[in-house]
Scaffold this motif. Sequence first.
Motif, PDB file in Angstrom:
ATOM      1  N   TYR A 355       0.816  -1.204   0.000  1.00  0.00           N
ATOM      2  CA  TYR A 355       0.000   0.000   0.000  1.00  0.00           C
ATOM      3  C   TYR A 355       0.856   1.264   0.000  1.00  0.00           C
ATOM      4  O   TYR A 355       2.065   1.219   0.270  1.00  0.00           O
ATOM      5  CB  TYR A 355      -0.894   0.013   1.249  1.00  0.00           C
ATOM      6  N   LEU A 375      -4.690   6.536  -9.337  1.00  0.00           N
ATOM      7  CA  LEU A 375      -4.065   5.212  -9.361  1.00  0.00           C
ATOM      8  C   LEU A 375      -4.988   4.176  -9.985  1.00  0.00           C
ATOM      9  O   LEU A 375      -6.103   3.961  -9.506  1.00  0.00           O
ATOM     10  CB  LEU A 375      -3.685   4.772  -7.947  1.00  0.00           C
ATOM     11  N   ASN A 376      -4.525   3.534 -11.021  1.00  0.00           N
ATOM     12  CA  ASN A 376      -5.200   2.372 -11.595  1.00  0.00           C
ATOM     13  C   ASN A 376      -4.443   1.145 -11.119  1.00  0.00           C
ATOM     14  O   ASN A 376      -3.367   0.823 -11.619  1.00  0.00           O
ATOM     15  CB  ASN A 376      -5.189   2.464 -13.128  1.00  0.00           C
ATOM     16  N   GLN A 377      -4.985   0.468 -10.115  1.00  0.00           N
ATOM     17  CA  GLN A 377      -4.274  -0.653  -9.494  1.00  0.00           C
ATOM     18  C   GLN A 377      -3.959  -1.763 -10.488  1.00  0.00           C
ATOM     19  O   GLN A 377      -2.877  -2.358 -10.457  1.00  0.00           O
ATOM     20  CB  GLN A 377      -5.084  -1.207  -8.314  1.00  0.00           C
ATOM     21  N   GLU A 378      -4.908  -2.055 -11.364  1.00  0.00           N
ATOM     22  CA  GLU A 378      -4.677  -3.130 -12.334  1.00  0.00           C
ATOM     23  C   GLU A 378      -3.529  -2.763 -13.275  1.00  0.00           C
ATOM     24  O   GLU A 378      -2.681  -3.599 -13.600  1.00  0.00           O
ATOM     25  CB  GLU A 378      -5.951  -3.407 -13.127  1.00  0.00           C
ATOM     26  N   ALA A 380      -1.061  -0.796 -12.551  1.00  0.00           N
ATOM     27  CA  ALA A 380       0.165  -0.864 -11.762  1.00  0.00           C
ATOM     28  C   ALA A 380       0.688  -2.290 -11.685  1.00  0.00           C
ATOM     29  O   ALA A 380       1.891  -2.546 -11.851  1.00  0.00           O
ATOM     30  CB  ALA A 380      -0.079  -0.312 -10.361  1.00  0.00           C
ATOM     31  N   ALA A 391      -4.466  -6.717  -8.182  1.00  0.00           N
ATOM     32  CA  ALA A 391      -4.858  -5.366  -7.784  1.00  0.00           C
ATOM     33  C   ALA A 391      -5.604  -5.421  -6.455  1.00  0.00           C
ATOM     34  O   ALA A 391      -6.433  -6.302  -6.236  1.00  0.00           O
ATOM     35  CB  ALA A 391      -5.734  -4.741  -8.857  1.00  0.00           C
ATOM     36  N   SER A 392      -5.314  -4.484  -5.566  1.00  0.00           N
ATOM     37  CA  SER A 392      -5.977  -4.496  -4.264  1.00  0.00           C
ATOM     38  C   SER A 392      -6.831  -3.250  -4.077  1.00  0.00           C
ATOM     39  O   SER A 392      -6.455  -2.154  -4.502  1.00  0.00           O
ATOM     40  CB  SER A 392      -4.965  -4.605  -3.119  1.00  0.00           C
ATOM     41  N   TYR A 393      -7.968  -3.458  -3.429  1.00  0.00           N
ATOM     42  CA  TYR A 393      -8.897  -2.370  -3.128  1.00  0.00           C
ATOM     43  C   TYR A 393      -9.260  -2.350  -1.650  1.00  0.00           C
ATOM     44  O   TYR A 393      -9.858  -1.398  -1.170  1.00  0.00           O
ATOM     45  CB  TYR A 393     -10.144  -2.503  -4.003  1.00  0.00           C
ATOM     46  N   ASN A 421     -10.324  -0.731 -11.294  1.00  0.00           N
ATOM     47  CA  ASN A 421      -9.507  -1.049 -12.470  1.00  0.00           C
ATOM     48  C   ASN A 421      -9.478   0.093 -13.488  1.00  0.00           C
ATOM     49  O   ASN A 421      -9.413  -0.137 -14.704  1.00  0.00           O
ATOM     50  CB  ASN A 421      -9.981  -2.339 -13.155  1.00  0.00           C
ATOM     51  N   THR A 582      -2.780  -1.019  -2.993  1.00  0.00           N
ATOM     52  CA  THR A 582      -2.112  -1.054  -4.294  1.00  0.00           C
ATOM     53  C   THR A 582      -2.133  -2.450  -4.911  1.00  0.00           C
ATOM     54  O   THR A 582      -2.688  -2.654  -5.981  1.00  0.00           O
ATOM     55  CB  THR A 582      -0.670  -0.539  -4.175  1.00  0.00           C
ATOM     56  N   TYR A 583      -1.534  -3.425  -4.220  1.00  0.00           N
ATOM     57  CA  TYR A 583      -1.600  -4.788  -4.777  1.00  0.00           C
ATOM     58  C   TYR A 583      -1.337  -5.831  -3.702  1.00  0.00           C
ATOM     59  O   TYR A 583      -0.782  -5.539  -2.640  1.00  0.00           O
ATOM     60  CB  TYR A 583      -0.636  -4.938  -5.954  1.00  0.00           C
TER      61      TYR A 583
END
Length: 619
Positions: A355, A375-378, A380, A391-393, A421, A582-583
């Motif tokens: 994170y 931020l686009n977690q996917e 990243a 990807a983390s939410y 995403n 983040t992931y």
Amino acid sequence: MTDTDNLSRRRFLQATGGAASAVALAGCTGGNEDDSDQTTEGNSTDGGDQADKPNDDANVLRLINSTMSTLDPVKATDTASGTVIQQVFDAMMNYPNGTIEVEPQLAKGHEVSDDFKTYTLKLKEGAKFHNGDEVTAQDFVYSWERLAASDNSRRAYFILSSIGVEHETETVTKDGEETEQYKPGSMAVEATDDYTVEMQLSEPFHATLEMLAYTSFAAIPEGIIGDIDGYDGEMSHKKFSTENPVGAGPFTFDKWESNTEAKVSKYEDYHGSAANVDGIHWNISSSSDAIYNYGVVNQNADMVTGEQLPTPKYDPKKVSVEKTDKLGRKVGTYGPTKSDMTMDYTGFATINAFYIGFNTDAVEKPVRQAAAYALNQEQAVNKVFKGRGEASYHFTPPSIYPGGAPEYQKHAENNYPYGYNEAKLDKAREVMKEAGYGKDNKAKFTFTVYESSDTWSELGKLLRDKLSSAYVDMSVEKAPFSTLLKRGRNGNLEAYSLGWVMDWPAPDNFLQLLNPPQTDTSKAAPTSYINWSGTEASKSAKEAWKTIESNAAPTDEAQKARDEAYVTMEEANWEDVGFLPTYHRMDERFKYSWVDCPRFGGAGASRQMYNKVEIGDRK
């Protein structure tokens, strides 16, 4: 990564992305583009040049390790040490192959009182230490007292705070300040006979048995070290922790040369399944290039972990996933490698979370929200970490989220406010404009990452470039990991990257970092550095944490109350963006076809024992 300077409930991972590029128990590797929890000592070398390499036809498992710090179970906080300790020492319970369903190890059974406060643990009879002594209940009383009271212990909070064994405290004056500390000998752990240990908790705790699976709780012979009251010791702590560790595990210790090699041999008198291999040999190095060349290019290791095949040298196109098993592990092949070999592949998003943390005193809410929108977690995960994660939410990992991975995804898809995403730069600009910012009036903050982390530095630059169009000037700086932690504890970071892996497999182990009082850097031992207080969302999170603490029993009713509170804390964090998820890192293993090794589970490969590994004819 574990903050070894801080004995609070923390297990920080160096958020370097090294196994994506990535562990302890799993632990932190200094200087190795990875996310393990290893601390280093001495001068690092490339390793291998002076090590005694096993012959190709030897029935010895050949592995690679990073720089180790100790072989004392209560002192180790790093994956490198923990990986070896896992083979030499046994505890009451065990995570079999790193799965999260614990099983008895030196215990043969247990009973729990109706109020869930008294645990009666029955030991196997006839289990022996490597010195030939039988393992008894008194050995566990001694070992757990060392965990609580020894100056060498780095995990006292495991037994005193996490499990919460009843004990007394006393006032101690140190450096002119009075502090409350554990009173040696006061812990409610008793050997009621040679094979029975009784343990009394101050309050019920739903993950007690899971905690007892940690090697920190491993048995060592009573009195072998004289670092607690009442014992002179058969040997010095230095000798035990570096030259002669005595445990009851499937392998006996042979040798450890710092930055060169470590060796263990099969223990023929092991109480469990005797090892199929005659021993294990680790080549030790702190150089990621040397590790990669030794294990992958030159094929001198039978299998390597994800962090030992660092992201800069990893090609996602070479992964061929043939199936996903019932636990969600991706199984297939990787290759051809630089040496033109195809390796067996296992990938699994184990129980971890990485994170971006924001000091809410230093970075105002609109800026934090703009970062979340940007931020686009996917993207990243795919662009920066080369697909080596998910990807983390939520801060809570999918496998332990209330209702499991399906509910994790459903809740994120339907409720995550900053774009699932996708990046929403128009919303980022909107929230910044509403806060009074514009082209001629930009907000500023600094994002600090660990100095050897090319991946998190790259992610920072990606986020920086996006935020520049949303009236935010974000700078990216690198710092030594110990410096990052020290600055964080002192409240001197604006934004930072870190990660966390499980101490026990439940959301509260993660969400304690979002309990507002535990984020206050003006107090001793904050569990995170975000100074989250004074908002409606922080008040909601604080109340939810109280609900979690008051419903800690291992009952369905308490679990339901905790589950609701877990979700409340996740949504409160979404509102104020103390942590920007983040992931979830993908732990990986690459092994050659001549190795038969059980797959690792959610607790990670570092908690796996190797007594069931088999070696065939090396090609």
